[in-house]
Design an enzyme around this catalytic site. Structure first.
Site, PDB file in Angstrom:
ATOM      1  N   HIS A 230      56.218  24.920 -27.844  1.00 44.70           N
ATOM      2  CA  HIS A 230      56.811  23.655 -27.359  1.00 44.70           C
ATOM      3  C   HIS A 230      56.675  22.527 -28.388  1.00 44.70           C
ATOM      4  CE1 HIS A 230      56.553  25.598 -23.320  1.00 44.70           C
ATOM      5  NE2 HIS A 230      55.403  26.029 -23.802  1.00 44.70           N
TER       6      HIS A 230
ATOM      7  N   SER B 156      66.936   8.223 -52.269  1.00 43.81           N
ATOM      8  CA  SER B 156      67.810   7.298 -51.575  1.00 43.81           C
ATOM      9  C   SER B 156      68.171   6.186 -52.540  1.00 43.81           C
ATOM     10  CB  SER B 156      67.084   6.709 -50.359  1.00 43.81           C
ATOM     11  OG  SER B 156      67.662   5.474 -49.998  1.00 43.81           O
TER      12      SER B 156
ATOM     13  N   LYS C 171      61.895   7.563 -50.701  1.00 45.22           N
ATOM     14  CA  LYS C 171      62.463   8.737 -50.035  1.00 45.22           C
ATOM     15  C   LYS C 171      62.470  10.000 -50.887  1.00 45.22           C
ATOM     16  CE  LYS C 171      64.765   7.748 -46.229  1.00 45.22           C
ATOM     17  NZ  LYS C 171      64.700   8.631 -45.095  1.00 45.22           N
TER      18      LYS C 171
ATOM     19  N   GLU D 238      68.880  20.345 -44.667  1.00 42.92           N
ATOM     20  CA  GLU D 238      69.755  19.773 -43.627  1.00 42.92           C
ATOM     21  C   GLU D 238      71.157  20.369 -43.695  1.00 42.92           C
ATOM     22  OE1 GLU D 238      68.988  15.239 -43.259  1.00 42.92           O
ATOM     23  OE2 GLU D 238      68.327  15.851 -45.236  1.00 42.92           O
TER      24      GLU D 238
END
Ligand code: ARG
Length: 459
Positions: free
Chosen positions: A157, A278, A284, A291
């Protein structure tokens, strides 16, 4: 003017929109190599069977090599008017070798031809996957080898469950990708029957030798039923199914890399080669490849669904609907190969943040199960009661804002007077993982044994 392939009974050529909807050359040119290989085998067989002369067959086979080299050099003039790869190649062959080219299509149809080309193309993609998966598995095994005893939280979970080892987690994916590999191998062996010689749908009256062409093209045997051979596309569906399941595994791992590389988790650091920055936020390190991989997987699922939709309502045998089998299969295969390569790169280069992993493994009362097991083993409590006692101890620690190993023996004995100082041995995460020696369990010793096995299998 009427079409040169079937113009005999047509007074005028097709409407421009007819040509646009009908043409597949925009995408099926990707099967040029398979088309030419198939035609060369067919020509050789026609000569061996005395259906065409050796001279004609030789001219055809040579001419086809010229066509292939023109295509590979990028100086082939593709024509939408010629519809597809088969007619484009044959038209150019005619220019090169003259009327003899017209004998190539004896005892053959575009129906068995396209079934052959596409099958060989999909078979190549199975081989590419069968080649790529062991490389990804080796990268995972190398991670497992390095981190057989690094502890990290295991989750259910997405809540801390029990400590596990990094190596065990890496080998979990190795198992999944090994099954994927098996699925591509299974699909490949089932699809390895040649449709060539099924002709339009019913076979042919020419004395062809289907065993010969099957063998020349690397097939185990010719397909036994001509109607089936020209009209089924389950070989592509099996490839897409194997690809979808593999893609699902890749996507889960990608999702973990996205979570793990976040500042909140800090389980893993992706290398510079597999991170992006970024333009506004200098801190970043974005996991773009993971992704995109996670997102691209949808194309593969989509291709599988699309092809099932194309096929589900078609009466035997060939219908032009089936031309729609290719474009999305090509895209799915491209997406899969890119995803496999990107994942192999990311996994090979990533660095586990062992201190953060261990700190995370030690928090969240991850050894509560070890404590309950200790109460059963040492004090003879029934597991249900041990679970209850442990729950009270967790609550006690939680209320005090500390973890289980930080409770004092006195505090514990208030909850259950039988507890002794020996309990602290099982509250540490290293002891916890080391104790999980059941077959398939997370103990470092198990991981090392499995790593040795995988290295052998992958060698
Ligand atoms: N371009 C066609 C396809 O991809 C080739 C087969 C055409 N056959 C036919 N009977 N029109 O399916």
């Amino acid at each position: 003017s009427s079409n040169k392939m079937w113009g005999g009974r047509f007074a005028t050529g097709p409407d421009a929109i007819m040509e646009a909807i009908n043409a597949s050359i925009g995408f099926d040119r990707r099967m040029a190599r398979q088309d030419i290989e198939g035609s060369r085998a067919h020509a050789a067989m026609l000569a061996a069977q005395g259906i065409v002369t050796d001279t004609d067959a030789e001219a055809i086979r040579e001419g086809l090599l010229t066509v292939l080299s023109e295509i590979e050099a990028g100086d082939f003039a593709w024509s939408a008017a010629l519809e597809d790869i088969h007619m484009n190649v044959e038209a150019r062959l005619t220019e090169i070798v003259g009327p003899a080219a017209g004998r190539l299509h004896t005892a053959r149809s575009r129906n068995d031809q396209v079934a052959l080309d596409f099958r060989m193309w999909v078979r190549d993609q199975c081989d590419a996957a069968i080649d790529a998966l062991p490389r990804l598995m080796s990268a995972l095994v190398a991670q497992a080898d390095a981190g057989a005893d690094w502890v990290m939280p295991g989750f259910t979970h997405l809540q801390t469950a029990q400590p596990v080892t990094w190596g065990h987690h890496m080998l979990a994916y190795t198992e999944m990708f090994a099954r994927d590999l098996g699925r591509f191998r299974d699909a490949r062996s089932r699809m390895n029957e040649s449709p060539l010689g099924a002709a339009a749908l019913a076979g042919t009256s020419f004395p062809i030798d289907r065993e010969m062409t099957a063998k020349a093209l690397g097939f185990d045997r010719p397909a036994a039923n001509s109607l089936d051979a020209v009209s089924d596309r389950d070989f592509a569906l099996e490839f897409l199914s194997a690809a979808s399941i593999c893609a699902m595994h890749l996507s889960r791992l990608a999702e973990e890399l996205v979570i793990w590389s976040s500042a909140q988790f800090r389980f893993v650091r992706l290398s510079d080669r597999w991170s992006t920055g970024s333009s506004i936020m200098p801190q970043k390190r974005n996991p773009d490849a993971a992704e995109l991989l996670r997102a691209k997987i949808g194309r593969i699922f989509g291709a599988q669904t699309a092809l099932l939709m194309v096929m589900k309502g078609l009466p035997l045998t060939y219908s032009k609907d089936m031309q729609e089998d290719k474009e999305q299969t090509f895209d799915a295969a491209d997406s899969l190969m890119l995803a496999l390569a990107a994942m192999t790169g990311m996994v090979g280069d990533m660095t586990a943040q062992t201190d953060d992993l261990e700190a995370a493994a030690s928090s969240g009362f991850s050894t509560a199960t070890d404590l309950a097991d200790w109460l059963v083993r040492e004090l003879g409590l029934p597991f249900r009661e041990a679970h209850h006692v442990t729950g009270s101890l967790v609550k006690l620690a939680e209320d005090a804002g500390i973890d289980l190993p930080d409770l004092t023996l006195e505090q514990m004995r208030i909850v259950h007077p039988g507890i002794t100082g020996a309990v602290f041995d099982v509250l540490g995460v290293h002891n916890s993982v080391a104790s999980r020696t059941s077959f398939g369990g997370t103990a470092p010793a198990n991981v090392r044994a499995q790593v040795a096995l995988w290295k052998e299998r992958l060698a």
